[in-house]
Write a protein that holds these residues in place. Structure first.
Motif, PDB file in Angstrom:
ATOM      1  N   LEU A 225      50.257  36.232  31.039  1.00 32.70           N
ATOM      2  CA  LEU A 225      49.237  36.846  31.876  1.00 32.70           C
ATOM      3  C   LEU A 225      47.842  36.285  31.617  1.00 32.70           C
ATOM      4  CD1 LEU A 225      50.335  40.591  31.888  1.00 32.70           C
ATOM      5  CD2 LEU A 225      50.447  38.982  33.792  1.00 32.70           C
ATOM      6  N   TRP A 226      47.533  35.954  30.360  1.00 36.25           N
ATOM      7  CA  TRP A 226      46.155  35.596  30.029  1.00 36.25           C
ATOM      8  C   TRP A 226      45.960  34.148  29.580  1.00 36.25           C
ATOM      9  CZ3 TRP A 226      47.856  40.610  29.025  1.00 36.25           C
ATOM     10  CH2 TRP A 226      47.160  41.611  29.711  1.00 36.25           C
ATOM     11  N   LYS A 227      47.044  33.412  29.418  1.00 38.05           N
ATOM     12  CA  LYS A 227      46.906  32.038  28.949  1.00 38.05           C
ATOM     13  C   LYS A 227      47.553  30.993  29.847  1.00 38.05           C
ATOM     14  CE  LYS A 227      44.641  33.215  25.272  1.00 38.05           C
ATOM     15  NZ  LYS A 227      43.224  32.848  25.101  1.00 38.05           N
ATOM     16  N   SER A 228      48.314  31.420  30.835  1.00 35.56           N
ATOM     17  CA  SER A 228      49.004  30.451  31.690  1.00 35.56           C
ATOM     18  C   SER A 228      48.412  30.459  33.102  1.00 35.56           C
ATOM     19  CB  SER A 228      50.505  30.763  31.775  1.00 35.56           C
ATOM     20  OG  SER A 228      50.736  31.933  32.537  1.00 35.56           O
ATOM     21  N   ARG A 229      48.573  29.319  33.789  1.00 35.14           N
ATOM     22  CA  ARG A 229      48.090  29.224  35.171  1.00 35.14           C
ATOM     23  C   ARG A 229      48.846  30.182  36.078  1.00 35.14           C
ATOM     24  NH1 ARG A 229      47.769  23.422  38.080  1.00 35.14           N
ATOM     25  NH2 ARG A 229      46.091  23.228  36.533  1.00 35.14           N
ATOM     26  N   ALA A 230      50.159  30.308  35.859  1.00 32.51           N
ATOM     27  CA  ALA A 230      50.964  31.208  36.688  1.00 32.51           C
ATOM     28  C   ALA A 230      50.509  32.654  36.513  1.00 32.51           C
ATOM     29  CB  ALA A 230      52.443  31.073  36.332  1.00 32.51           C
ATOM     30  N   GLY A 231      50.186  33.036  35.283  1.00 30.35           N
ATOM     31  CA  GLY A 231      49.700  34.391  35.042  1.00 30.35           C
ATOM     32  C   GLY A 231      48.355  34.647  35.692  1.00 30.35           C
ATOM     33  N   TYR A 232      47.485  33.626  35.682  1.00 33.86           N
ATOM     34  CA  TYR A 232      46.186  33.764  36.346  1.00 33.86           C
ATOM     35  C   TYR A 232      46.369  33.978  37.848  1.00 33.86           C
ATOM     36  CZ  TYR A 232      41.634  32.556  38.282  1.00 33.86           C
ATOM     37  OH  TYR A 232      40.462  32.577  38.991  1.00 33.86           O
ATOM     38  N   ALA A 233      47.287  33.231  38.439  1.00 35.30           N
ATOM     39  CA  ALA A 233      47.555  33.387  39.870  1.00 35.30           C
ATOM     40  C   ALA A 233      48.089  34.784  40.167  1.00 35.30           C
ATOM     41  CB  ALA A 233      48.556  32.325  40.333  1.00 35.30           C
ATOM     42  N   LEU A 234      48.979  35.272  39.301  1.00 38.45           N
ATOM     43  CA  LEU A 234      49.547  36.603  39.509  1.00 38.45           C
ATOM     44  C   LEU A 234      48.459  37.669  39.424  1.00 38.45           C
ATOM     45  CD1 LEU A 234      52.904  37.855  38.165  1.00 38.45           C
ATOM     46  CD2 LEU A 234      50.890  39.275  37.799  1.00 38.45           C
ATOM     47  N   ARG A 235      47.592  37.580  38.412  1.00 40.37           N
ATOM     48  CA  ARG A 235      46.522  38.577  38.267  1.00 40.37           C
ATOM     49  C   ARG A 235      45.499  38.461  39.397  1.00 40.37           C
ATOM     50  NH1 ARG A 235      43.293  38.097  34.184  1.00 40.37           N
ATOM     51  NH2 ARG A 235      43.923  36.001  33.514  1.00 40.37           N
ATOM     52  N   SER A 236      45.301  37.268  39.901  1.00 43.39           N
ATOM     53  CA  SER A 236      44.369  37.087  41.018  1.00 43.39           C
ATOM     54  C   SER A 236      44.867  37.815  42.261  1.00 43.39           C
ATOM     55  CB  SER A 236      44.191  35.598  41.319  1.00 43.39           C
ATOM     56  OG  SER A 236      43.629  34.921  40.210  1.00 43.39           O
ATOM     57  N   VAL A 237      46.144  37.682  42.551  1.00 45.70           N
ATOM     58  CA  VAL A 237      46.718  38.375  43.700  1.00 45.70           C
ATOM     59  C   VAL A 237      46.672  39.879  43.483  1.00 45.70           C
ATOM     60  CG1 VAL A 237      48.863  38.787  44.974  1.00 45.70           C
ATOM     61  CG2 VAL A 237      48.174  36.456  44.396  1.00 45.70           C
ATOM     62  N   GLY A 238      46.905  40.310  42.229  1.00 44.10           N
ATOM     63  CA  GLY A 238      46.885  41.737  41.940  1.00 44.10           C
ATOM     64  C   GLY A 238      45.519  42.370  42.093  1.00 44.10           C
ATOM     65  N   SER A 239      44.469  41.644  41.761  1.00 42.79           N
ATOM     66  CA  SER A 239      43.121  42.211  41.817  1.00 42.79           C
ATOM     67  C   SER A 239      42.416  41.950  43.142  1.00 42.79           C
ATOM     68  CB  SER A 239      42.273  41.640  40.674  1.00 42.79           C
ATOM     69  OG  SER A 239      42.207  40.221  40.755  1.00 42.79           O
ATOM     70  N   ALA A 240      42.664  40.815  43.777  1.00 40.48           N
ATOM     71  CA  ALA A 240      41.997  40.478  45.044  1.00 40.48           C
ATOM     72  C   ALA A 240      42.921  39.614  45.886  1.00 40.48           C
ATOM     73  CB  ALA A 240      40.674  39.752  44.778  1.00 40.48           C
ATOM     74  N   PRO A 241      43.895  40.218  46.581  1.00 44.47           N
ATOM     75  CA  PRO A 241      44.909  39.430  47.305  1.00 44.47           C
ATOM     76  C   PRO A 241      44.324  38.543  48.404  1.00 44.47           C
ATOM     77  CG  PRO A 241      45.080  41.784  47.821  1.00 44.47           C
ATOM     78  CD  PRO A 241      44.163  41.665  46.664  1.00 44.47           C
ATOM     79  N   LYS A 242      43.308  39.023  49.127  1.00 44.59           N
ATOM     80  CA  LYS A 242      42.730  38.207  50.202  1.00 44.59           C
ATOM     81  C   LYS A 242      42.001  36.989  49.640  1.00 44.59           C
ATOM     82  CE  LYS A 242      42.268  41.894  53.623  1.00 44.59           C
ATOM     83  NZ  LYS A 242      41.333  42.659  54.492  1.00 44.59           N
ATOM     84  N   ALA A 243      41.238  37.200  48.558  1.00 45.22           N
ATOM     85  CA  ALA A 243      40.536  36.078  47.933  1.00 45.22           C
ATOM     86  C   ALA A 243      41.527  35.077  47.353  1.00 45.22           C
ATOM     87  CB  ALA A 243      39.597  36.588  46.847  1.00 45.22           C
ATOM     88  N   ALA A 244      42.627  35.584  46.751  1.00 43.18           N
ATOM     89  CA  ALA A 244      43.639  34.693  46.191  1.00 43.18           C
ATOM     90  C   ALA A 244      44.310  33.876  47.290  1.00 43.18           C
ATOM     91  CB  ALA A 244      44.677  35.514  45.425  1.00 43.18           C
ATOM     92  N   HIS A 245      44.587  34.516  48.416  1.00 46.21           N
ATOM     93  CA  HIS A 245      45.197  33.789  49.539  1.00 46.21           C
ATOM     94  C   HIS A 245      44.242  32.716  50.069  1.00 46.21           C
ATOM     95  CE1 HIS A 245      47.804  33.101  52.952  1.00 46.21           C
ATOM     96  NE2 HIS A 245      46.781  33.274  53.780  1.00 46.21           N
ATOM     97  N   TYR A 246      42.951  33.045  50.135  1.00 46.20           N
ATOM     98  CA  TYR A 246      41.950  32.069  50.573  1.00 46.20           C
ATOM     99  C   TYR A 246      41.871  30.889  49.616  1.00 46.20           C
ATOM    100  CZ  TYR A 246      37.439  30.195  52.095  1.00 46.20           C
ATOM    101  OH  TYR A 246      36.435  29.383  52.548  1.00 46.20           O
ATOM    102  N   ALA A 247      42.131  31.149  48.323  1.00 49.57           N
ATOM    103  CA  ALA A 247      42.090  30.085  47.306  1.00 49.57           C
ATOM    104  C   ALA A 247      43.368  29.259  47.270  1.00 49.57           C
ATOM    105  CB  ALA A 247      41.827  30.695  45.934  1.00 49.57           C
ATOM    106  N   GLY A 248      44.338  29.577  48.116  1.00 51.41           N
ATOM    107  CA  GLY A 248      45.554  28.785  48.181  1.00 51.41           C
ATOM    108  C   GLY A 248      46.729  29.351  47.421  1.00 51.41           C
ATOM    109  N   ILE A 249      46.606  30.572  46.906  1.00 51.63           N
ATOM    110  CA  ILE A 249      47.705  31.211  46.186  1.00 51.63           C
ATOM    111  C   ILE A 249      48.547  31.989  47.182  1.00 51.63           C
ATOM    112  CG2 ILE A 249      48.302  32.865  44.370  1.00 51.63           C
ATOM    113  CD1 ILE A 249      45.607  32.240  43.060  1.00 51.63           C
ATOM    114  N   ARG A 250      49.860  31.836  47.092  1.00 50.76           N
ATOM    115  CA  ARG A 250      50.766  32.495  48.041  1.00 50.76           C
ATOM    116  C   ARG A 250      51.099  33.902  47.554  1.00 50.76           C
ATOM    117  NH1 ARG A 250      55.736  28.605  48.356  1.00 50.76           N
ATOM    118  NH2 ARG A 250      56.418  30.167  49.892  1.00 50.76           N
TER     119      ARG A 250
END
Length: 373
Positions: A225-250
């Motif tokens: 959750l706090w040290k990997s790129r995949a965990g960062y993407a997951l937390r990004s979607v959890g906290s701000a899904p629209k911003a994460a989608h705009y940043a290219g995260i599915r």
């Protein structure tokens, strides 16, 4: 981001002082209830602590419960960081236990322990993952709400377990609704047996090497959750899904990842219960641990360290509560459950009630410090 953080509480207050305060309030209210029903709160607390921490055997039982609650709490936290409320841990743990049992019944008679045990761990995690991925798919691609589907899947997993035990896995001629016993190679080593092999005598308890797996799972969750790129993407979607989608995260893929990992962690409950303790598949071996994991995760602030501490607290309550019901005259099992429920209510579900007060006190302290500075 938690509500207390939005109230501008410092990290040490949010994850340290606030949960400790809530626990003190919970214990105070529980003590008042004990007093009202005519019992001594100090006596009940003394018996609870002595029964759970005052002996090697009691500590073994406490840590056994703690192990199960760590897996369940991590499962809830993993989904929560992905913006999902997974209350299907009960069903995912049941299905994970079924995976452990099927693997053990199929191969334990012919494989050595060093090969069998890793297969059991993988099987439990995979079965729990599969059971969680179906609701995840329904939410991500069909719009079904994850809370509703995971509730339904709890009942489905329980019913499937009953059906298989009654009609498929129960040995012929047996009246007990349980599978055949596993071979020794499928039994997770108990701590007292390991100690005995080293020449150290320990009282028997259900504590087994699944505790080590639980601690390793905590390390993995923290790293992911706090040290990997995949965990960062997951937390990004959890906290701000629209911003994460705009940043290219599915977002849809992150729903699958969050729920898949959550289900795998819940499925590990089956390793502790089925391989470590029962040695066979039984009815209702989860016994509410999936729901307790929700309170554990809330109280632990969805962080692995907090979850370990909260799991230890609930382990103390479960083991100590049994001792209180047995040792204190007139203190029934129902009273113990009531006290446990109050602690869950105040220390878990109402964890944020005191946050505004702490935020005001901290703001006042800052203003005072600035004015005197």
């Amino acid at each position: 981001m938690s509500s207390s953080q939005s109230l501008q509480l410092p990290r040490w207050m949010d994850v340290g002082l606030l949960p400790l305060w809530n626990l003190c309030v919970a214990l105070a209210v529980a003590g008042l209830v004990v007093l009202v029903i005519g019992q001594s709160p100090t006596q009940a607390l003394a018996v609870l602590l002595q029964g759970s921490l005052g002996s090697v055997r009691g500590l073994g039982y406490t840590l056994y419960y703690t192990t199960t609650f760590i897996f369940a709490g991590l499962a809830v936290a993993m989904a929560f960081h992905g913006g999902l409320f997974n209350i299907g841990g009960e069903g995912q743990a049941t299905f994970g236990g079924l995976g452990v049992a099927l693997m053990a019944l199929a191969l334990s008679a012919s494989l050595p322990a060093w090969l069998m045990l890793p297969l059991l761990v993988v099987s439990g995690a995979l079965f729990g993952m599969v059971w969680a991925l179906v609701p995840a798919y329904l939410q991500a691609w069909r719009g079904s709400h994850i809370v509703i589907t995971t509730i339904m899947f709890n009942f489905l997993a329980s019913s499937l377990n009953v059906y298989l035990l009654v009609n498929v896995l129960r040995p012929k001629g047996s009246m007990a609704v349980e599978s055949a016993n596993f071979a020794d190679s499928a039994r997770m080593p108990a701590l007292h047996n390991l100690a005995q092999s080293l020449g150290v005598e320990m009282p028997s308890s259900p504590l087994n090497l699944s505790l080590l797996l639980a601690l390793l799972a905590c390390v993995f969750v923290w790293w992911f959750l706090w040290k990997s790129r995949a965990g960062y993407a997951l937390r990004s979607v959890g906290s701000a899904p629209k911003a994460a989608h705009y940043a290219g995260i599915r977002p849809r893929m992150q729903v699958l990842i969050a729920m898949g990992l959550s289900g795998a962690l819940a499925g590990m409950v089956g390793v502790n219960e089925i391989s470590g303790v029962q040695g066979k598949l039984t009815l209702d071996f989860v016994a509410g641990a999936g729901f307790t994991g929700i309170a554990v995760s809330l109280m632990g602030r969805n962080h692995p360290v907090g979850i370990v501490l909260a799991s230890l607290l609930f382990g103390v309550l479960y083991q100590g509560g049994v001792e209180v019901a047995f040792e204190v005259p007139g203190f029934s099992r129902e009273m113990v459950v009531t006290v446990q429920g109050l602690i869950v209510l105040f220390a878990g579900a109402m964890a944020m009630v005191s946050a505004p007060l702490f935020a005001k006190l901290y703001a006042a302290f800052q203003r005072t410090a600035v004015s005197h500075g």
